[in-house]
Design an enzyme around this catalytic site. Structure first.
Site, mmCIF file in Angstrom:
data_model
loop_
_atom_site.group_PDB
_atom_site.id
_atom_site.type_symbol
_atom_site.label_atom_id
_atom_site.label_comp_id
_atom_site.label_asym_id
_atom_site.label_seq_id
_atom_site.Cartn_x
_atom_site.Cartn_y
_atom_site.Cartn_z
ATOM 1 N N THR A 115 0.838 -1.196 0.000
ATOM 2 C CA THR A 115 0.000 0.000 0.000
ATOM 3 C C THR A 115 0.872 1.245 0.000
ATOM 4 O OG1 THR A 115 -1.635 -1.218 1.292
ATOM 5 C CG2 THR A 115 -1.841 1.176 1.287
ATOM 6 N N LYS A 169 2.106 11.734 -1.057
ATOM 7 C CA LYS A 169 2.988 12.872 -0.759
ATOM 8 C C LYS A 169 3.478 13.541 -2.051
ATOM 9 C CE LYS A 169 1.667 11.821 2.650
ATOM 10 N NZ LYS A 169 0.918 10.688 3.203
ATOM 11 N N TYR A 180 -6.774 11.405 8.271
ATOM 12 C CA TYR A 180 -5.520 11.566 7.524
ATOM 13 C C TYR A 180 -5.775 11.697 6.017
ATOM 14 C CZ TYR A 180 -2.260 9.847 11.217
ATOM 15 O OH TYR A 180 -1.485 9.675 12.324
ATOM 16 N N GLY A 222 -11.346 5.238 7.192
ATOM 17 C CA GLY A 222 -10.493 4.307 7.916
ATOM 18 C C GLY A 222 -10.125 3.087 7.075
ATOM 19 N N ARG A 223 -9.204 2.292 7.599
ATOM 20 C CA ARG A 223 -8.778 1.054 6.954
ATOM 21 C C ARG A 223 -8.851 -0.070 7.974
ATOM 22 N NH1 ARG A 223 -6.177 1.574 2.156
ATOM 23 N NH2 ARG A 223 -4.908 -0.275 2.490
ATOM 24 N N ALA A 250 3.466 3.024 8.132
ATOM 25 C CA ALA A 250 4.497 2.261 7.433
ATOM 26 C C ALA A 250 5.733 2.048 8.298
ATOM 27 C CB ALA A 250 4.872 2.993 6.143
ATOM 28 N N HIS A 299 20.915 28.146 13.706
ATOM 29 C CA HIS A 299 20.056 29.310 13.463
ATOM 30 C C HIS A 299 20.183 29.724 12.003
ATOM 31 C CE1 HIS A 299 17.986 33.076 14.243
ATOM 32 N NE2 HIS A 299 18.956 33.714 13.597
HETATM 33 P P1 FAD Z 1 0.716 -3.190 3.023
HETATM 34 O O1 FAD Z 1 1.580 -2.061 2.698
HETATM 35 O O2 FAD Z 1 -0.723 -3.063 2.929
HETATM 36 O O3 FAD Z 1 1.276 -4.443 2.276
HETATM 37 C C1 FAD Z 1 0.655 -5.688 2.311
HETATM 38 C C2 FAD Z 1 0.944 -6.413 1.026
HETATM 39 O O4 FAD Z 1 0.521 -7.760 1.155
HETATM 40 C C3 FAD Z 1 0.212 -5.855 -0.184
HETATM 41 O O5 FAD Z 1 1.140 -5.527 -1.198
HETATM 42 C C4 FAD Z 1 -0.706 -6.983 -0.628
HETATM 43 O O6 FAD Z 1 -0.853 -7.068 -2.033
HETATM 44 C C5 FAD Z 1 0.024 -8.197 -0.090
HETATM 45 N N1 FAD Z 1 -0.855 -9.352 0.181
HETATM 46 C C6 FAD Z 1 -1.973 -9.388 0.939
HETATM 47 N N2 FAD Z 1 -2.488 -10.630 0.966
HETATM 48 C C7 FAD Z 1 -1.674 -11.387 0.205
HETATM 49 C C8 FAD Z 1 -1.699 -12.767 -0.168
HETATM 50 N N3 FAD Z 1 -2.642 -13.610 0.263
HETATM 51 N N4 FAD Z 1 -0.725 -13.224 -0.985
HETATM 52 C C9 FAD Z 1 0.254 -12.397 -1.448
HETATM 53 N N5 FAD Z 1 0.311 -11.098 -1.129
HETATM 54 C C10 FAD Z 1 -0.635 -10.593 -0.307
HETATM 55 N N6 FAD Z 1 1.618 5.495 6.494
HETATM 56 C C11 FAD Z 1 2.635 6.271 6.925
HETATM 57 O O7 FAD Z 1 3.378 5.871 7.821
HETATM 58 N N7 FAD Z 1 2.859 7.516 6.359
HETATM 59 C C12 FAD Z 1 2.070 8.006 5.373
HETATM 60 O O8 FAD Z 1 2.297 9.123 4.902
HETATM 61 C C13 FAD Z 1 0.985 7.203 4.919
HETATM 62 N N8 FAD Z 1 0.179 7.640 3.938
HETATM 63 C C14 FAD Z 1 -0.825 6.827 3.475
HETATM 64 C C15 FAD Z 1 -1.656 7.310 2.455
HETATM 65 C C16 FAD Z 1 -2.674 6.510 1.980
HETATM 66 C C17 FAD Z 1 -3.566 7.041 0.868
HETATM 67 C C18 FAD Z 1 -2.883 5.210 2.518
HETATM 68 C C19 FAD Z 1 -3.972 4.332 1.990
HETATM 69 C C20 FAD Z 1 -2.076 4.731 3.542
HETATM 70 C C21 FAD Z 1 -1.045 5.537 4.034
HETATM 71 N N9 FAD Z 1 -0.214 5.108 5.065
HETATM 72 C C22 FAD Z 1 0.795 5.922 5.510
HETATM 73 C C23 FAD Z 1 -0.375 3.775 5.697
HETATM 74 C C24 FAD Z 1 0.666 2.777 5.139
HETATM 75 O O9 FAD Z 1 0.508 2.674 3.739
HETATM 76 C C25 FAD Z 1 0.486 1.421 5.802
HETATM 77 O O10 FAD Z 1 0.551 1.570 7.210
HETATM 78 C C26 FAD Z 1 1.577 0.454 5.363
HETATM 79 O O11 FAD Z 1 1.577 0.274 3.974
HETATM 80 C C27 FAD Z 1 1.398 -0.905 6.058
HETATM 81 O O12 FAD Z 1 2.387 -1.798 5.627
HETATM 82 P P2 FAD Z 1 2.151 -3.383 5.636
HETATM 83 O O13 FAD Z 1 3.416 -3.967 5.144
HETATM 84 O O14 FAD Z 1 1.629 -3.792 6.948
HETATM 85 O O15 FAD Z 1 0.968 -3.624 4.611
HETATM 86 P P1 NAD Z 2 -8.746 7.963 9.778
HETATM 87 O O1 NAD Z 2 -9.064 7.035 10.878
HETATM 88 O O2 NAD Z 2 -7.527 8.803 9.860
HETATM 89 O O3 NAD Z 2 -9.961 8.969 9.557
HETATM 90 C C1 NAD Z 2 -11.263 8.537 9.310
HETATM 91 C C2 NAD Z 2 -12.211 9.693 9.580
HETATM 92 O O4 NAD Z 2 -13.486 9.341 9.088
HETATM 93 C C3 NAD Z 2 -12.374 10.016 11.063
HETATM 94 O O5 NAD Z 2 -12.282 11.397 11.265
HETATM 95 C C4 NAD Z 2 -13.774 9.477 11.379
HETATM 96 O O6 NAD Z 2 -14.405 10.186 12.425
HETATM 97 C C5 NAD Z 2 -14.458 9.697 10.047
HETATM 98 N N1 NAD Z 2 -15.632 8.850 9.822
HETATM 99 C C6 NAD Z 2 -15.786 7.540 10.120
HETATM 100 N N2 NAD Z 2 -17.013 7.098 9.719
HETATM 101 C C7 NAD Z 2 -17.616 8.156 9.123
HETATM 102 C C8 NAD Z 2 -18.878 8.337 8.497
HETATM 103 N N3 NAD Z 2 -19.756 7.326 8.378
HETATM 104 N N4 NAD Z 2 -19.181 9.551 7.995
HETATM 105 C C9 NAD Z 2 -18.304 10.580 8.102
HETATM 106 N N5 NAD Z 2 -17.095 10.469 8.698
HETATM 107 C C10 NAD Z 2 -16.749 9.274 9.189
HETATM 108 O O7 NAD Z 2 -8.741 7.052 8.451
HETATM 109 P P2 NAD Z 2 -8.228 7.345 6.972
HETATM 110 O O8 NAD Z 2 -8.089 8.793 6.729
HETATM 111 O O9 NAD Z 2 -9.109 6.548 6.088
HETATM 112 O O10 NAD Z 2 -6.794 6.670 6.980
HETATM 113 C C11 NAD Z 2 -6.651 5.270 7.256
HETATM 114 C C12 NAD Z 2 -5.338 4.991 7.936
HETATM 115 O O11 NAD Z 2 -4.271 5.151 7.001
HETATM 116 C C13 NAD Z 2 -5.042 5.956 9.071
HETATM 117 O O12 NAD Z 2 -5.492 5.425 10.290
HETATM 118 C C14 NAD Z 2 -3.561 6.076 9.054
HETATM 119 O O13 NAD Z 2 -3.008 5.197 9.990
HETATM 120 C C15 NAD Z 2 -3.138 5.685 7.651
HETATM 121 N N6 NAD Z 2 -2.679 6.905 6.944
HETATM 122 C C16 NAD Z 2 -1.597 7.557 7.452
HETATM 123 C C17 NAD Z 2 -1.155 8.707 6.835
HETATM 124 C C18 NAD Z 2 0.036 9.410 7.400
HETATM 125 O O14 NAD Z 2 0.748 8.805 8.184
HETATM 126 N N7 NAD Z 2 0.296 10.649 7.014
HETATM 127 C C19 NAD Z 2 -1.808 9.211 5.723
HETATM 128 C C20 NAD Z 2 -2.917 8.533 5.244
HETATM 129 C C21 NAD Z 2 -3.339 7.362 5.868
#
Ligand code: FAD
Ligand code: NAD
Length: 477
Positions: A44, A54, A194, A280-281, A328, A456
């Protein structure tokens, strides 16, 4: 056809930041390692999360700055002519960054001798995984392992009243919202967390009309009101409409607008050509045979101990699959630790802090205790708390970056000055996460930071000044 078996020492399911870092470290430590990834290496984070989001935010900032200059609104006195946005080029640039990083991960895995299998894995039992192949004339492949590491990550949460794809593709997740082919005219974002605020702000800067609908009575509900205020003010300044305490009802009759109920119970229709649902996720626990292991769960997450051990011997789990915080860097740190444990090293996952950054405008960063959790700790352990903050309005570097809003806040014990937590809001404060994390992990006292010479003019001086202020010795406020 009977399955064909092969063996490995460590088998990792999922090539995201958790899984690929575990694979690299394990291979460095001489462990025979196989990594199975069903979609794209990098998971992801690299493909549809941290990195492309970003990149999009950066491009949006550059465009907004140019637009300000073209409209004669730049306080720097810079004026430029008409500007245009070639979104296809922007998206191609973003894709190029993703591709550089993911091919880099593949190269590192190869260099370290990790066996990479591009396929979906299905768990057979705690020691055996089957590789799903499309070809029906081939014998199924099974891999047996001494250690199984689950790193399957998470998936976006859908709202039952607003399924992804509804309204002829209007309702989308963050994945589609990272790659809209054109700037939506009207974008409605559900969820002011987020993703909703990071991507909502980026698309607003690229020209969309943006409305954010949030169920709670504040944006970023997990953070304290003072920390979030500069972000709320900036959203208003950018012209992003924020509807708090609103309930989503679903699409309107012809599927062209989102129906929401305001706090008074009135139904309001928000017309939209795209609706981003970012509520959320959740851990990815279905569809790959995980239930066969009958592991102990913590809600929808796989339950692990301080070693990332699951309830089954030699089955480990890390990253988003094990629940909050879904970050991550947390996944990577756990992956590295599990590899070292398997190699026989003594490790525990007990960080003093896992910093969190919200890449809003301005940015927010937190590390260690928040004011609320520090108060609770102080009450439980019977010590007094020191809290001090230094405003960026009094920091020369912040002023020269046109970003006087925001502050750095420090929390410490009053008795021995041990630093317990940090928060900051302001332009580019994400980079302060390193200083915050280090001071917490090193057990720094207020004096350690206050008496360190900070260069500074830098934003870091606000970190030092916050500590000086907590000691009653602030120089610049
Ligand atoms: P993932 O990155 O989800 O990786 C899991 C992998 O497992 C996937 O590639 C999937 O295809 C694979 N997989 C699953 N099941 C199987 C299977 N059965 N067989 C083979 N492969 C499989 N976090 C931050 O810290 N900073 C950020 O700025 C940030 N921004 C984000 C922005 C967005 C839009 C989103 C959606 C998330 C963001 N996150 C951010 C969260 C971050 O992406 C996750 O916390 C991170 O990727 C988790 O890593 P992971 O390795 O646990 O899982
Ligand atoms: P989030 O938990 O940050 O925010 C979800 C928001 O949706 C909350 O404010 C919640 O109150 C609201 N909400 C929930 N149900 C709702 C409804 N029915 N109607 C209206 N509002 C509702 O989740 P996200 O933004 O989806 O991000 C998922 C996860 O991905 C985060 O928890 C975070 O850990 C990760 N992420 C991290 C970054 C970063 O580190 N910069 C960036 C993006 C995502």
């Amino acid at each position: 056809m009977p399955p064909v078996y092969s063996q490995t020492q460590l088998l990792i399911i999922g090539g995201g930041p958790g899984g690929y870092v575990a694979a690299l470290r394990a291979a460095q430590l001489g462990i025979q390692t196989t990594l199975i990834e069903g979609a794209q290496l990098g998971g992801t984070c690299l493909n549809i999360g941290c990195i492309p989001s970003k990149a999009l935010i950066h491009a949006a900032d550059a465009y907004a700055q140019a637009a300000e200059q073209a409209q004669g609104r730049s306080v720097l006195g810079i004026r430029s002519g008409e500007i245009t946005l070639d979104l296809a080029t922007t998206l191609a640039w973003k894709a190029g960054i993703v591709s550089k990083l993911t091919t880099g991960v593949a190269a590192l895995l190869k260099k370290h001798g990790v066996q990479l299998i591009q396929a979906w894995a299905e768990i057979v039992d705690g020691k055996t995984v089957e590789i799903r192949t499309a070809a029906s004339d081939q014998a199924p492949q099974r891999i047996q392992c001494a250690h199984l590491l689950l790193a399957a990550g998470s998936q976006e949460l859908a709202l039952p009243s607003l399924p992804f794809g509804a309204g002829q593709g209007r309702v989308v997740s963050s994945t589609e919202a990272l790659s809209f082919a054109e700037v939506p005219r009207e974008l409605v974002v559900v969820g002011a967390g987020y993703i909703g605020l990071e991507l909502g702000t980026a698309w607003r800067k690229l020209g969309a009309q943006v409305t954010v609908v949030e169920a709670q009575d504040c944006i970023l509900p997990a953070y304290d009101a003072e920390l979030v205020r500069p972000v709320a003010q900036s959203l208003a300044r950018l012209g992003i409409k924020t509807l708090l305490s609103h309930r989503v009802e679903g699409l309107n009759a012809d599927g062209t607008a989102l129906s929401v109920r305001d706090p008074q119970g009135q139904l309001v229709e928000l017309s939209a050509d795209k609706i981003l649902v970012a509520v959320g996720r959740r851990p990815r626990i279905e569809g790959w045979g995980l239930e066969r292991l009958m592991l102990d769960m913590a809600g929808r997450a796989v339950k692990v101990d301080a070693h990332c051990r699951t309830s089954m011997k030699d089955v480990w789990a890390i990253g988003d699959l094990v629940g909050e915080p879904l970050l991550a860097h947390r996944a990577m740190a756990q992956g590295e630790m599990v590899a070292e444990l398997i190699a026989g090293k003594k490790r525990r996952f007990e960080p003093v802090s896992i910093p969190a950054v919200c890449f809003t405008d301005p940015e927010i960063v937190l590390a260690g205790h928040t004011p609320a959790s520090a108060q609770a700790l102080a009450a439980a352990q019977g010590f007094k708390l020191l809290q001090a903050q230094f405003p960026f309005a009094a920091n020369g570097r912040a002023l020269s970056l046109e970003s006087p809003e925001g502050f750095v806040r420090v929390l410490a014990r009053a008795d021995n000055h041990l630093i317990l937590g940090w928060q900051a809001v302001g332009a580019a404060v994400s980079e302060l996460a390193a200083a915050f994390g280090l001071s917490l992990e090193m057990g720094a006292r207020l004096e350690d930071v206050a008496h360190t010479i900070h260069a500074h003019p830098t934003l870091g001086e606000a970190v030092q000044e916050a500590c000086l202020r907590a000691l009653g010795q602030a120089l610049h406020v």
